[in-house]
Design a protein around this motif. Structure first.
Motif, PDB file in Angstrom:
ATOM      1  N   MET A   1     -26.991  19.427  70.363  1.00  0.00           N
ATOM      2  CA  MET A   1     -26.144  19.448  69.181  1.00  0.00           C
ATOM      3  C   MET A   1     -26.755  18.589  68.088  1.00  0.00           C
ATOM      4  SD  MET A   1     -22.158  18.327  68.673  1.00  0.00           S
ATOM      5  CE  MET A   1     -22.541  16.587  68.556  1.00  0.00           C
ATOM      6  N   HIS A   2     -26.712  19.081  66.834  1.00  0.00           N
ATOM      7  CA  HIS A   2     -27.220  18.339  65.692  1.00  0.00           C
ATOM      8  C   HIS A   2     -26.074  18.051  64.714  1.00  0.00           C
ATOM      9  CE1 HIS A   2     -31.350  18.892  66.961  1.00  0.00           C
ATOM     10  NE2 HIS A   2     -31.139  20.199  67.069  1.00  0.00           N
ATOM     11  N   GLU A   3     -26.107  16.899  64.116  1.00  0.00           N
ATOM     12  CA  GLU A   3     -25.087  16.505  63.154  1.00  0.00           C
ATOM     13  C   GLU A   3     -25.746  15.719  62.029  1.00  0.00           C
ATOM     14  OE1 GLU A   3     -20.994  13.791  62.959  1.00  0.00           O
ATOM     15  OE2 GLU A   3     -21.878  14.355  64.893  1.00  0.00           O
ATOM     16  N   TRP A   4     -25.326  16.002  60.792  1.00  0.00           N
ATOM     17  CA  TRP A   4     -25.889  15.281  59.663  1.00  0.00           C
ATOM     18  C   TRP A   4     -24.829  15.132  58.583  1.00  0.00           C
ATOM     19  CZ3 TRP A   4     -27.265  20.120  61.267  1.00  0.00           C
ATOM     20  CH2 TRP A   4     -26.959  21.184  60.417  1.00  0.00           C
ATOM     21  N   THR A   5     -25.060  14.235  57.649  1.00  0.00           N
ATOM     22  CA  THR A   5     -24.122  13.935  56.576  1.00  0.00           C
ATOM     23  C   THR A   5     -24.730  14.323  55.244  1.00  0.00           C
ATOM     24  OG1 THR A   5     -23.234  12.084  57.842  1.00  0.00           O
ATOM     25  CG2 THR A   5     -22.738  12.133  55.480  1.00  0.00           C
ATOM     26  N   GLU A   6     -23.914  14.936  54.392  1.00  0.00           N
ATOM     27  CA  GLU A   6     -24.388  15.299  53.067  1.00  0.00           C
ATOM     28  C   GLU A   6     -24.313  14.079  52.155  1.00  0.00           C
ATOM     29  OE1 GLU A   6     -26.164  16.510  50.324  1.00  0.00           O
ATOM     30  OE2 GLU A   6     -25.864  18.199  51.707  1.00  0.00           O
ATOM     31  N   LYS A   7     -25.466  13.517  51.818  1.00  0.00           N
ATOM     32  CA  LYS A   7     -25.519  12.288  51.034  1.00  0.00           C
ATOM     33  C   LYS A   7     -25.131  12.499  49.582  1.00  0.00           C
ATOM     34  CE  LYS A   7     -29.187  10.404  53.980  1.00  0.00           C
ATOM     35  NZ  LYS A   7     -30.574   9.873  54.021  1.00  0.00           N
ATOM     36  N   LYS A   8     -25.287  13.722  49.076  1.00  0.00           N
ATOM     37  CA  LYS A   8     -24.989  13.977  47.667  1.00  0.00           C
ATOM     38  C   LYS A   8     -23.536  14.346  47.418  1.00  0.00           C
ATOM     39  CE  LYS A   8     -29.615  15.259  46.143  1.00  0.00           C
ATOM     40  NZ  LYS A   8     -30.406  16.198  45.304  1.00  0.00           N
ATOM     41  N   LEU A   9     -22.716  14.336  48.462  1.00  0.00           N
ATOM     42  CA  LEU A   9     -21.305  14.667  48.308  1.00  0.00           C
ATOM     43  C   LEU A   9     -20.544  13.416  47.886  1.00  0.00           C
ATOM     44  CD1 LEU A   9     -19.328  17.035  48.649  1.00  0.00           C
ATOM     45  CD2 LEU A   9     -18.867  16.213  50.956  1.00  0.00           C
ATOM     46  N   LYS A  10     -20.022  13.413  46.656  1.00  0.00           N
ATOM     47  CA  LYS A  10     -19.330  12.257  46.118  1.00  0.00           C
ATOM     48  C   LYS A  10     -17.824  12.413  46.258  1.00  0.00           C
ATOM     49  CE  LYS A  10     -23.051  11.523  42.758  1.00  0.00           C
ATOM     50  NZ  LYS A  10     -23.402  11.410  41.318  1.00  0.00           N
ATOM     51  N   GLU A  11     -17.097  11.356  45.917  1.00  0.00           N
ATOM     52  CA  GLU A  11     -15.641  11.365  46.020  1.00  0.00           C
ATOM     53  C   GLU A  11     -15.063  12.425  45.085  1.00  0.00           C
ATOM     54  OE1 GLU A  11     -11.828   8.319  45.607  1.00  0.00           O
ATOM     55  OE2 GLU A  11     -13.873   7.607  45.281  1.00  0.00           O
ATOM     56  N   GLY A  12     -14.102  13.185  45.602  1.00  0.00           N
ATOM     57  CA  GLY A  12     -13.497  14.247  44.818  1.00  0.00           C
ATOM     58  C   GLY A  12     -14.223  15.561  44.896  1.00  0.00           C
ATOM     59  N   GLN A  13     -15.394  15.581  45.535  1.00  0.00           N
ATOM     60  CA  GLN A  13     -16.154  16.805  45.693  1.00  0.00           C
ATOM     61  C   GLN A  13     -16.017  17.316  47.127  1.00  0.00           C
ATOM     62  OE1 GLN A  13     -20.005  15.405  44.486  1.00  0.00           O
ATOM     63  NE2 GLN A  13     -19.551  15.585  42.299  1.00  0.00           N
ATOM     64  N   ARG A  14     -16.383  18.559  47.346  1.00  0.00           N
ATOM     65  CA  ARG A  14     -16.134  19.171  48.649  1.00  0.00           C
ATOM     66  C   ARG A  14     -17.203  20.220  48.951  1.00  0.00           C
ATOM     67  NH1 ARG A  14     -13.470  24.189  47.857  1.00  0.00           N
ATOM     68  NH2 ARG A  14     -13.028  24.584  45.653  1.00  0.00           N
ATOM     69  N   PHE A  15     -17.220  20.652  50.220  1.00  0.00           N
ATOM     70  CA  PHE A  15     -18.072  21.767  50.605  1.00  0.00           C
ATOM     71  C   PHE A  15     -17.393  23.068  50.168  1.00  0.00           C
ATOM     72  CE2 PHE A  15     -19.715  18.604  53.604  1.00  0.00           C
ATOM     73  CZ  PHE A  15     -21.079  18.843  53.507  1.00  0.00           C
ATOM     74  N   TYR A  26     -27.073  26.652  56.203  1.00  0.00           N
ATOM     75  CA  TYR A  26     -26.982  26.418  54.764  1.00  0.00           C
ATOM     76  C   TYR A  26     -25.624  25.805  54.440  1.00  0.00           C
ATOM     77  CZ  TYR A  26     -30.922  29.697  54.536  1.00  0.00           C
ATOM     78  OH  TYR A  26     -32.122  30.318  54.710  1.00  0.00           O
ATOM     79  N   SER A  27     -25.629  24.820  53.564  1.00  0.00           N
ATOM     80  CA  SER A  27     -24.386  24.214  53.098  1.00  0.00           C
ATOM     81  C   SER A  27     -24.484  23.983  51.604  1.00  0.00           C
ATOM     82  CB  SER A  27     -24.100  22.889  53.826  1.00  0.00           C
ATOM     83  OG  SER A  27     -25.112  21.940  53.542  1.00  0.00           O
ATOM     84  N   CYS A  28     -23.356  24.152  50.904  1.00  0.00           N
ATOM     85  CA  CYS A  28     -23.336  23.976  49.456  1.00  0.00           C
ATOM     86  C   CYS A  28     -22.082  23.214  49.077  1.00  0.00           C
ATOM     87  CB  CYS A  28     -23.368  25.329  48.752  1.00  0.00           C
ATOM     88  SG  CYS A  28     -23.509  25.211  46.950  1.00  0.00           S
ATOM     89  N   THR A  29     -22.202  22.286  48.158  1.00  0.00           N
ATOM     90  CA  THR A  29     -21.080  21.471  47.707  1.00  0.00           C
ATOM     91  C   THR A  29     -20.665  21.874  46.299  1.00  0.00           C
ATOM     92  OG1 THR A  29     -22.512  19.756  46.765  1.00  0.00           O
ATOM     93  CG2 THR A  29     -21.919  19.548  49.097  1.00  0.00           C
ATOM     94  N   SER A  30     -19.488  21.418  45.898  1.00  0.00           N
ATOM     95  CA  SER A  30     -18.961  21.785  44.591  1.00  0.00           C
ATOM     96  C   SER A  30     -19.771  21.200  43.443  1.00  0.00           C
ATOM     97  CB  SER A  30     -17.499  21.340  44.483  1.00  0.00           C
ATOM     98  OG  SER A  30     -17.385  19.942  44.705  1.00  0.00           O
ATOM     99  N   LEU A  34     -27.269  22.346  47.243  1.00  0.00           N
ATOM    100  CA  LEU A  34     -27.497  23.363  48.271  1.00  0.00           C
ATOM    101  C   LEU A  34     -28.551  22.852  49.233  1.00  0.00           C
ATOM    102  CD1 LEU A  34     -27.148  26.206  49.468  1.00  0.00           C
ATOM    103  CD2 LEU A  34     -28.903  26.993  47.851  1.00  0.00           C
ATOM    104  N   ARG A  35     -28.203  22.780  50.506  1.00  0.00           N
ATOM    105  CA  ARG A  35     -29.102  22.259  51.528  1.00  0.00           C
ATOM    106  C   ARG A  35     -29.361  23.314  52.595  1.00  0.00           C
ATOM    107  NH1 ARG A  35     -30.516  17.217  53.317  1.00  0.00           N
ATOM    108  NH2 ARG A  35     -29.076  16.271  51.817  1.00  0.00           N
ATOM    109  N   VAL A  36     -30.624  23.446  52.986  1.00  0.00           N
ATOM    110  CA  VAL A  36     -30.977  24.271  54.123  1.00  0.00           C
ATOM    111  C   VAL A  36     -31.536  23.348  55.194  1.00  0.00           C
ATOM    112  CG1 VAL A  36     -33.252  24.788  53.126  1.00  0.00           C
ATOM    113  CG2 VAL A  36     -32.357  26.216  54.966  1.00  0.00           C
ATOM    114  N   PRO A  46     -34.287  18.657  63.346  1.00  0.00           N
ATOM    115  CA  PRO A  46     -34.297  19.651  62.266  1.00  0.00           C
ATOM    116  C   PRO A  46     -34.810  19.046  60.960  1.00  0.00           C
ATOM    117  CG  PRO A  46     -32.063  18.873  62.683  1.00  0.00           C
ATOM    118  CD  PRO A  46     -32.920  18.299  63.771  1.00  0.00           C
ATOM    119  N   SER A  47     -35.337  19.882  60.100  1.00  0.00           N
ATOM    120  CA  SER A  47     -35.834  19.456  58.790  1.00  0.00           C
ATOM    121  C   SER A  47     -34.950  20.037  57.701  1.00  0.00           C
ATOM    122  CB  SER A  47     -37.275  19.908  58.582  1.00  0.00           C
ATOM    123  OG  SER A  47     -37.362  21.318  58.660  1.00  0.00           O
ATOM    124  N   SER A  48     -34.735  19.270  56.627  1.00  0.00           N
ATOM    125  CA  SER A  48     -33.838  19.685  55.557  1.00  0.00           C
ATOM    126  C   SER A  48     -34.558  19.753  54.227  1.00  0.00           C
ATOM    127  CB  SER A  48     -32.655  18.718  55.449  1.00  0.00           C
ATOM    128  OG  SER A  48     -31.858  18.758  56.610  1.00  0.00           O
TER     129      SER A  48
END
Length: 332
Positions: A1-15, A26-30, A34-36, A46-48
């Protein structure tokens, strides 16, 4: 299992988007991050890679074949991108873009990796500009050309718009007033041809006919805004803010556009959740036992109807025979 945190996600923002292919997530924030994340081989980490999209996004979708993605948001027009060429290390491979300022205004210039961008609808009868506020989108059908896509978009003013990227930059269909409360919250392509499900930010979930934008039927008994739907075979699951996961029956649009829909979908079951569910998905699996049970049930139902028809025929023949005897007695 892999787990990571989106560092560019600020308060009030969301996926606002999450998708997986065979080799990456792939994940994208408001705020447009955009991260792959590509899976490592032989247990390696994994590499991002991250790229920046416009801010104030409301929806991001990866195409079924993962070759393209699309997004839209508040003052962000619907845009179609080449997935591989969207990230910085791959932009050199992107096709060169036209820089002729006489043919393109500055705001219409495509970005590296961008394949197509929508254009705002015409001004209203007072020549006032319509605000751009795309709140939901989905891919409608697969295409052999990744630059040619059919997309469906919901807006904050309750409109549902259909785009054909090969035909025009403006919508080929614009159906107004579909969302009654708070604009469109969710749009999702159904299993049947010409079928799409649309939910507003109130408590309305409806099936729509893509041929004319007509509401086929609306589900009853939902008391919270539907945040996600997952069509599967003749059923559909939905997640709503009233903390229920519901299972619905579905029926395809009529054979001809505009015909009256005889069968309408209903809520079959619902399960209360301890937290507010935000997304529900179908894993694509259909158990063999379930298919066999459905087949046997359909065959049993057909036998019942055949039996009823035969009984009606025998009863009718018997009745005709009795009437003939009565007529003969009266004549003699």
């Amino acid at each position: 299992m892999h787990e990571w945190t989106e560092k560019k996600l600020k308060e009030g923002q969301r996926f606002i988007g999450l998708a997986a292919s065979e080799s990456a997530v792939y994940s994208c924030t408001s705020n447009g991050a955009l991260r792959v994340t590509k899976f490592g081989q032989d247990g390696s980490e994994p590499s991002s890679s991250v790229t920046s999209l416009p801010m104030r996004l409301c929806e991001w979708r990866l195409s079924p074949d993962s070759r393209t993605f699309a997004y839209g948001g508040e003052e962000v027009e619907l845009s179609l991108w080449d997935t591989e060429n969207a990230f910085p290390e791959n932009t050199a491979a992107a096709q060169p873009l036209s820089t002729d300022s006489k043919k393109r205004r500055r705001g219409d210039q495509l970005l590296p990796g961008e394949l197509w961008r929508a254009k705002n609808v015409p001004n209203d009868h007072l020549s006032l500009r319509h605000p751009v506020y795309n709140t939901a989108l989905t891919y409608l059908q697969a295409s052999s050309s990744h630059a040619h896509q059919h997309l469906l978009v919901g807006t904050a003013n309750g409109s549902v718009r259909r785009y054909d990227t090969r035909a025009a930059r403006r919508p080929v269909s614009d159906w107004k007033g579909i969302g009654k409360v708070g604009g469109i919250g969710t749009v999702e392509k159904g299993i049947y041809e010409y079928e799409v499900f649309v939910a507003d930010r109130g408590s309305t979930l409806s099936a729509l006919d893509l041929r004319n934008g007509r509401v086929i039927y609306t589900y009853k008994g939902i008391s919270g805004a539907v945040t996600s739907v997952a069509p599967a075979s003749s059923l559909m699951a939905s997640a709503s803010q009233d903390r229920y996961i519901r299972l619905h029956s579905t029926f395809g649009p009529p054979a001809e556009a505009g015909q009256q829909q005889e069968q309408k979908g209903d809520v079959l079951e619902k399960t209360y959740m301890k937290v507010v569910p935000t997304v529900v998905v179908w894993d694509g699996a259909v158990g063999a036992e379930g298919l066999e049970a459905e087949r046997e049930e359909n065959e049993a139902e057909d036998e019942v109807w055949d039996g009823m028809q035969a009984a009606e025929s025998d009863s009718e023949d018997e009745g005709n025979g009795t009437r003939r005897k009565e007529k003969k007695l009266r004549t003699t």
